[in-house]
Design a protein around this motif. Structure first.
Motif, short mmCIF file in Angstrom:
data_model
loop_
_atom_site.label_atom_id
_atom_site.label_comp_id
_atom_site.label_asym_id
_atom_site.label_seq_id
_atom_site.Cartn_x
_atom_site.Cartn_y
_atom_site.Cartn_z
N ALA A 236 38.47 9.50 -11.55
CA ALA A 236 37.12 9.66 -12.09
C ALA A 236 36.19 10.31 -11.09
O ALA A 236 35.22 10.99 -11.46
N ALA A 237 36.47 10.12 -9.79
CA ALA A 237 35.62 10.67 -8.74
C ALA A 237 36.00 12.09 -8.34
O ALA A 237 35.35 12.69 -7.47
N LEU A 238 37.03 12.65 -8.96
CA LEU A 238 37.46 14.01 -8.62
C LEU A 238 36.40 15.02 -9.02
O LEU A 238 35.65 14.82 -9.97
N PRO A 239 36.34 16.15 -8.32
CA PRO A 239 35.38 17.20 -8.70
C PRO A 239 35.76 17.84 -10.04
O PRO A 239 36.86 17.63 -10.56
N GLU A 240 34.85 18.62 -10.58
CA GLU A 240 35.05 19.20 -11.91
C GLU A 240 36.17 20.23 -11.95
O GLU A 240 36.56 20.68 -13.04
N THR A 241 36.71 20.60 -10.80
CA THR A 241 37.84 21.54 -10.77
C THR A 241 39.14 20.87 -11.21
O THR A 241 40.19 21.52 -11.28
N PHE A 242 39.09 19.55 -11.49
CA PHE A 242 40.25 18.81 -12.01
C PHE A 242 39.92 18.23 -13.39
O PHE A 242 40.02 17.02 -13.60
N PRO A 243 39.55 19.07 -14.36
CA PRO A 243 39.09 18.54 -15.65
C PRO A 243 40.15 17.76 -16.42
O PRO A 243 39.84 16.75 -17.05
N HIS A 244 41.38 18.22 -16.39
CA HIS A 244 42.43 17.55 -17.17
C HIS A 244 42.82 16.22 -16.54
O HIS A 244 43.07 15.24 -17.25
N THR A 245 42.89 16.18 -15.23
CA THR A 245 43.22 14.92 -14.55
C THR A 245 42.14 13.88 -14.82
O THR A 245 42.45 12.70 -15.07
N ARG A 246 40.87 14.29 -14.80
CA ARG A 246 39.78 13.36 -15.08
C ARG A 246 39.81 12.90 -16.53
O ARG A 246 39.67 11.70 -16.82
N ARG A 247 40.03 13.82 -17.45
CA ARG A 247 39.98 13.48 -18.88
C ARG A 247 41.15 12.60 -19.30
O ARG A 247 40.99 11.69 -20.12
N TYR A 248 42.32 12.86 -18.74
CA TYR A 248 43.52 12.13 -19.17
C TYR A 248 44.02 11.15 -18.11
O TYR A 248 45.22 10.86 -18.02
N ALA A 249 43.11 10.62 -17.34
CA ALA A 249 43.47 9.66 -16.29
C ALA A 249 44.18 8.44 -16.86
O ALA A 249 45.14 7.93 -16.27
N ALA A 250 43.73 7.96 -18.02
CA ALA A 250 44.36 6.78 -18.63
C ALA A 250 45.81 7.06 -18.99
O ALA A 250 46.69 6.22 -18.79
N GLN A 251 46.06 8.24 -19.53
CA GLN A 251 47.43 8.61 -19.89
C GLN A 251 48.31 8.81 -18.65
O GLN A 251 49.48 8.43 -18.63
N LEU A 252 47.73 9.42 -17.62
CA LEU A 252 48.49 9.69 -16.40
C LEU A 252 48.91 8.41 -15.69
O LEU A 252 49.93 8.39 -14.98
N THR A 253 48.16 7.35 -15.86
CA THR A 253 48.45 6.11 -15.15
C THR A 253 49.02 5.02 -16.07
O THR A 253 49.20 3.88 -15.64
N ALA A 254 49.31 5.36 -17.30
CA ALA A 254 49.78 4.37 -18.27
C ALA A 254 51.26 4.05 -18.09
O ALA A 254 52.03 4.86 -17.56
N GLY A 255 51.65 2.87 -18.56
CA GLY A 255 53.06 2.50 -18.63
C GLY A 255 53.60 1.86 -17.37
O GLY A 255 53.08 2.05 -16.27
N THR A 256 54.67 1.10 -17.57
CA THR A 256 55.37 0.47 -16.45
C THR A 256 56.45 1.42 -15.93
O THR A 256 56.74 2.46 -16.53
N THR A 257 57.06 1.06 -14.83
CA THR A 257 58.16 1.88 -14.31
C THR A 257 59.31 1.92 -15.32
O THR A 257 59.98 2.95 -15.46
N ALA A 258 59.53 0.82 -16.03
CA ALA A 258 60.58 0.79 -17.04
C ALA A 258 60.24 1.72 -18.20
O ALA A 258 61.12 2.42 -18.73
N ASP A 259 58.96 1.73 -18.62
CA ASP A 259 58.53 2.65 -19.68
C ASP A 259 58.81 4.09 -19.29
O ASP A 259 59.34 4.89 -20.09
N ARG A 260 58.46 4.43 -18.08
CA ARG A 260 58.63 5.81 -17.62
C ARG A 260 60.11 6.17 -17.47
O ARG A 260 60.51 7.31 -17.74
N PHE A 261 60.90 5.20 -17.04
CA PHE A 261 62.33 5.44 -16.90
C PHE A 261 62.95 5.78 -18.25
O PHE A 261 63.65 6.79 -18.40
N HIS A 262 62.70 4.94 -19.24
CA HIS A 262 63.30 5.17 -20.56
C HIS A 262 62.73 6.42 -21.23
O HIS A 262 63.45 7.13 -21.94
N PHE A 263 61.46 6.73 -21.00
CA PHE A 263 60.88 7.96 -21.53
C PHE A 263 61.64 9.17 -20.99
O PHE A 263 62.02 10.07 -21.75
#
Length: 246
Positions: A203-230
């Motif tokens: 959230a504190a990133l500068p505006e040059t990272f618009p997608h990382t700021r907007r989709y931070a919840a998605q980027l950090t979602a899930g457990t290691t097991a969720d990511r493994f099976h995905f």
């Protein structure tokens, strides 16, 4: 002439039970004999308690109350020991009879069991990286995976590379988990941050990272097991098939 390392490794598959080395010295009769099985079991105990990085031939010799030279009567070198360790873990993996109607489920199941075996011993998947499998127990798992992929109607060359890619991902995933867990156990565990910390940083990133700021919840979602099976399922879904299996 002494046998070459390759000859000694080959003989291990043909000679039957390992012959224990004779202990010499005043305490020789009180110590357990040195065998390949004892060496491997002791190595696993060291890894379980201290992590894979702590395992050296010298450390192993100390645990067995012998000198490093005594180990080389049974294990050619550290790489040979690595192969034996991975082989022991693979020997415990149950492989299904390939079923064309359930091949995806079976493939995920074997990869998950392999992951769980590696996670029992912190960092053990290092022993499998950059090594061509020759241990019969390790090859048994590769054979089983290949049979399952082929049962799914995948062309042989694609199936062969798919097995290599899947096992490489399992190795990398378990290594990352082991490294993260090791950092958490240390006093300087600030290197491993929580999801809330990551969200605040994004959230504190500068505006040059618009997608990382907007989709931070998605980027950090899930457990290691969720990511493994995905990821495993994503890899399987990308396999081109020539057969009629589903």
């Amino acid at each position: 002439m002494s046998p070459t390392p390759q000859e000694r490794r080959a003989a291990r598959h043909q000679a039957g039970p390992d012959k224990p080395a004779v202990r010499r010295g005043p305490s020789g009769g009180r110590k357990k004999p040195i065998t390949v099985d004892a060496i491997v079991s002791t190595a696993f105990a060291i890894i379980e308690a201290e992590g894979y990085e702590a395992l050296t031939m010298r450390r192993l010799a100390v645990a067995l109350e012998t000198g490093p030279s005594s180990l080389y009567a049974h294990v050619v070198n550290k790489e040979d020991l690595d192969e034996l360790l991975i082989g022991r873990l693979c020997a415990e993996i149950e492989l299904p009879e390939p079923d064309p109607s359930r091949w995806r489920e079976q493939l995920v199941g074997v990869c998950t069991r392999l992951r769980d075996q590696y996670l029992r011993y912190p960092g053990i998947s290092r022993a499998a990286l950059a090594a061509a499998p020759s241990n019969l127990d390790t090859l048994r798992v590769s054979e089983g995976l290949l049979a399952i992929v082929l049962a799914g109607g995948v062309e042989p060359q694609v199936a062969a590379w798919a097995v290599d890619s899947l096992t490489l991902y399992v190795n990398a995933h378990t290594l990352e988990v082991s490294v993260a867990n090791s950092r958490l156990r240390r006093a300087d565990d600030g290197w491993v941050v929580s999801r809330d910390d990551m969200l605040r940083r994004f959230a504190a990133l500068p505006e040059t990272f618009p997608h990382t700021r907007r989709y931070a919840a998605q980027l950090t979602a899930g457990t290691t097991a969720d990511r493994f099976h995905f990821t495993i399922n994503l890899m399987i879904d990308g396999l081109p098939r020539t057969g009629q299996a589903t």
